[in-house]
Every structure is written in structure tokens, then in C-alpha cells.
Scaffold this active site. Structure first.
Site, PDB file in Angstrom:
ATOM      1  CD  GLU A  33      -3.022  -0.651  -0.146  1.00  0.00           C
ATOM      2  OE1 GLU A  33      -3.097   0.514  -0.550  1.00  0.00           O
ATOM      3  OE2 GLU A  33      -3.628  -1.599  -0.693  1.00  0.00           O
ATOM      4  CE1 TYR A 116      -7.284   3.454  -0.560  1.00  0.00           C
ATOM      5  CE2 TYR A 116      -4.891   3.509  -0.440  1.00  0.00           C
ATOM      6  CZ  TYR A 116      -6.050   2.918  -0.890  1.00  0.00           C
ATOM      7  OH  TYR A 116      -5.992   1.782  -1.637  1.00  0.00           O
ATOM      8  CG  ASP A 134      -8.391   2.731  -4.912  1.00  0.00           C
ATOM      9  OD1 ASP A 134      -9.591   2.809  -5.240  1.00  0.00           O
ATOM     10  OD2 ASP A 134      -7.658   1.797  -5.272  1.00  0.00           O
TER      11      ASP A 134
END
Ligand code: SF4
Length: 344
Positions: A33, A116, A134
Site C-alpha cells: 500500500e 486511506y 482509492d
């Protein structure tokens, strides 16, 4: 969505658990990520493979030298991410005995993890019902609900619509399913609505607006900054590199000694004022261009051949041109070096 995911999930290296339905390794989820911020899946895959081979767990990464991490990160850009990655590995090793926390609140308290990324790790690694939005998910939700307001203003509404849909059953798979749907089916151009599991409820599809959404407000024009870089060549051919200050853009990375990057035209006298030391600096023909997120950069390279006694900038090293690859040079500095090697 879950049925579709079971049939169509992308096989990505950070998803491969030891057996189906086992949760993936939080270290691998976190690493992927962080790498995927601002970077495409295709670019990330080889970096992910190299990192996990060299540093197979968070403890190994915590014990790595920052320079080695920055060097391995070369080419992924946004180097603050690599520094935070290293710092985060150290924190998780020291405070969590190598275990990542499971809630979004605790994850967000770690270096380099924003809302996020925290949601993505909580959902994917720990199957928590966190809402992951996203760019791909944003597009799917905007189309599904027919959101016609422009981004970025519409972002909050899209988020709350996405939150309403987040299930408590297999939230991690749901989050990844929505991301995969956005990447492969609900694409920015030519969405494949005919093979989309959501088409029966999709407002944009029904109204024929799919490709138009989400709408975006016009982008502000990127300003141009200009500056000088100094290519100093010793009699034996070695060139000078130095480390940039730890804070700021490309902090802690190696550079061809560079001056301040300023907006607007720069006076020629600035070239001497910014030089790392006094020398017979001569401009090389042409300029080097590079685009950062918030501005364009245009660099004029000045070169000097040093005879006998030579100057030395603070924290500088001398490097034979064929060994430039040994240093953690960001892309813009690689371009500057290539320009200097070609023109001087
Ligand atoms: Fe996207 Fe089309 Fe599916 Fe709607 S039906 S979510 S526009 S792919």
C-alpha cells in the site's frame, strides 16, 4: 460484489496467502500500500519482489540502513515515503514487537500512514469494515450513484456513499473487489458495463453517463521553477555528489550539487551565488526538465573541470561516473547526470 471478486480477483504478490481464505501478511499489505501511493501496480510489482526478498519481515526492514532502503526505492519517486516506511518499520518493531496494530486509528498514528492507507490495511490485512476509497473506488461509486458534482468537492459525498455500502461480511475482500472492479471493468475510458456485476443498480450506466463521471474541476496550471546544478569533474574524472538536507523535497537523497529552485526567471548572478564553491563554472547547452506534483523544474547545468587543488562542498563525495548507480540518485538527478555526461 463478493461473488464477482471470488471469480475475478487479480492475482497480486501481496495477496498470495499460504492458503485460500487465510488473511495476507500485514507486512506485505502495508508495504504494497505504501508503494502503491502515486504509483501503478505494474511499476510496484518488481520493487515489491525485491524488497520482500531482501527484507522478508518488518524486523528485517527495521534493521536495514536508511541509505539501503532509499537506494532500493530509487525510481519509485516521492522519497518521503521511503523514509517514513523505514521509520514505520522501526516503530512497529519496537512498540508492537513486529505486529502491526489492527484499527484504523492506531494505524494512522504510524509514520507515513494516512486515512486511506490505514483503511486499506485494516480491511485487507485484518478484515475490518473500514471504507477504502482509492481513485478506482471513487470512480465506481461516483458512477454507481450518478454523482455529477465535480471532484475534488464531491469527494466527501462519494466517501459517505462508499461508507454506507461497506459490509460487515468479508469487508477485506469487498474492498479489494471494488478496487479490482475499478481497475479492470469500471475503467476511466470505455468501462465494460456489459460485464459489470453492479450494472443493474448503476445510475451512470442507466443514464449513459458512465464515461463522463466522475467530473473534475479544471486543474490549476503547474508553475515552473528554475535552478542550477553543478557538475564538478576532478582530474581523475570523478564527479561530485552530495547529500541533500534531510527535510524538504528529495530530503536525504544524493544530488548533483544544486542551487535553490525558484519560480520565474533567474538572474545569471544567481549561478555564482548558488555554487557549492568558486570555480570556472560554464553552462552546458540545453536544460533538464522534470515534472513534480506541484511544479515543473527546469535546470541549467554548469560544469567545471577542476585542476590540482579543488573545492569541496559540505557532505560531498567524489564518484567515478561509472559508479553513479551505487548512489541513491532520484530520477531528476539521474537526468542531470545523463545530460552532463552527454554535453561535457
Ligand atoms: Fe462502472 Fe459501468 Fe459498472 Fe456502472 S455499470 S459501475 S459505470 S462498469
Amino acid at each position: 460484489m463478493l461473488d464477482w471478486y471470488d471469480a475475478h480477483a487479480r492475482l497480486l504478490p501481496w495477496r498470495l496467502g499460504p492458503s485460500p481464505r487465510r488473511r495476507p501478511d500485514p507486512y506485505r499489505v502495508w508495504l504494497s500500500e505504501i508503494m502503491l501511493q502515486q504509483t501503478t501496480v505494474a511499476t510496484v510489482i518488481p520493487y515489491f519482489a525485491a524488497f520482500t526478498k531482501r527484507w522478508p519481515d518488518v524486523g528485517a526492514l527495521a534493521h536495514a540502513r536508511l541509505d539501503d532502503v532509499l537506494h532500493a526505492w530509487q525510481g519509485l519517486g516521492y522519497y518521503a515515503r521511503a523514509r517514513n516506511l523505514h521509520q514505520c518499520a522501526k516503530t512497529v518493531s519496537a512498540e508492537g514487537a513486529g505486529n502491526f496494530p489492527e484499527t484504523t486509528e492506531e494505524l494512522e498514528a504510524l509514520p507515513g500512514i494516512g486515512p486511506y492507507t490505514a483503511a486499506a490495511i485494516a480491511a485487507i490485512a485484518f478484515d475490518r469494515p473500514a471504507t477504502v476509497v482509492d481513485g478506482n473506488v471513487e470512480r465506481v461509486i461516483a458512477r454507481l450513484f450518478g454523482v455529477t458534482e465535480t471532484l475534488p468537492a464531491a469527494r466527501e459525498r462519494i466517501r459517505s456513499l462508499a461508507a454506507e455500502l461497506t459490509p460487515h461480511v468479508r469487508p477485506g475482500d469487498y474492498a479489494q473487489g471494488l478496487m479490482d472492479l475499478g481497475a479492470g471493468v469500471c475503467r476511466p475510458r470505455k468501462p465494460a458495463c456489459g460485464s459489470c456485476p453492479l450494472s443493474a443498480s448503476c445510475i451512470a450506466f442507466k443514464k449513459g453517463l458512465a464515461e463522463e463521471l466522475p467530473r473534475r474541476a479544471a486543474k490549476p496550471v503547474r508553475p515552473t521553477r528554475r535552478g542550477f546544478a553543478y557538475w564538478a569533474v576532478r582530474p581523475d574524472g570523478a564527479v561530485m555528489l552530495r547529500k541533500r538536507p534531510a527535510k524538504g523535497l528529495l530530503g536525504g537523497m544524493m544530488e548533483v550539487p544544486s542551487g535553490v529552485w525558484r519560480e520565474g526567471e533567474i538572474a545569471p548572478a544567481t549561478a555564482d551565488a548558488d555554487a557549492p564553491f568558486a570555480a570556472d563554472w560554464r553552462p552546458l547547452p540545453g536544460t533538464v526538465g522534470h515534472v513534480f506534483t506541484h511544479f515543473r523544474l527546469e535546470v541549467t547545468v554548469l560544469a567545471a573541470r577542476l585542476e590540482g587543488g579543488h573545492g569541496m562542498a559540505d557532505g560531498a563525495v567524489w564518484c567515478p561516473p561509472e559508479r553513479l548507480g551505487d548512489h541513491a540518485l532520484p530520477t531528476v538527478m539521474k537526468k542531470i547526470a545523463a545530460h552532463a555526461l552527454a554535453k561535457f
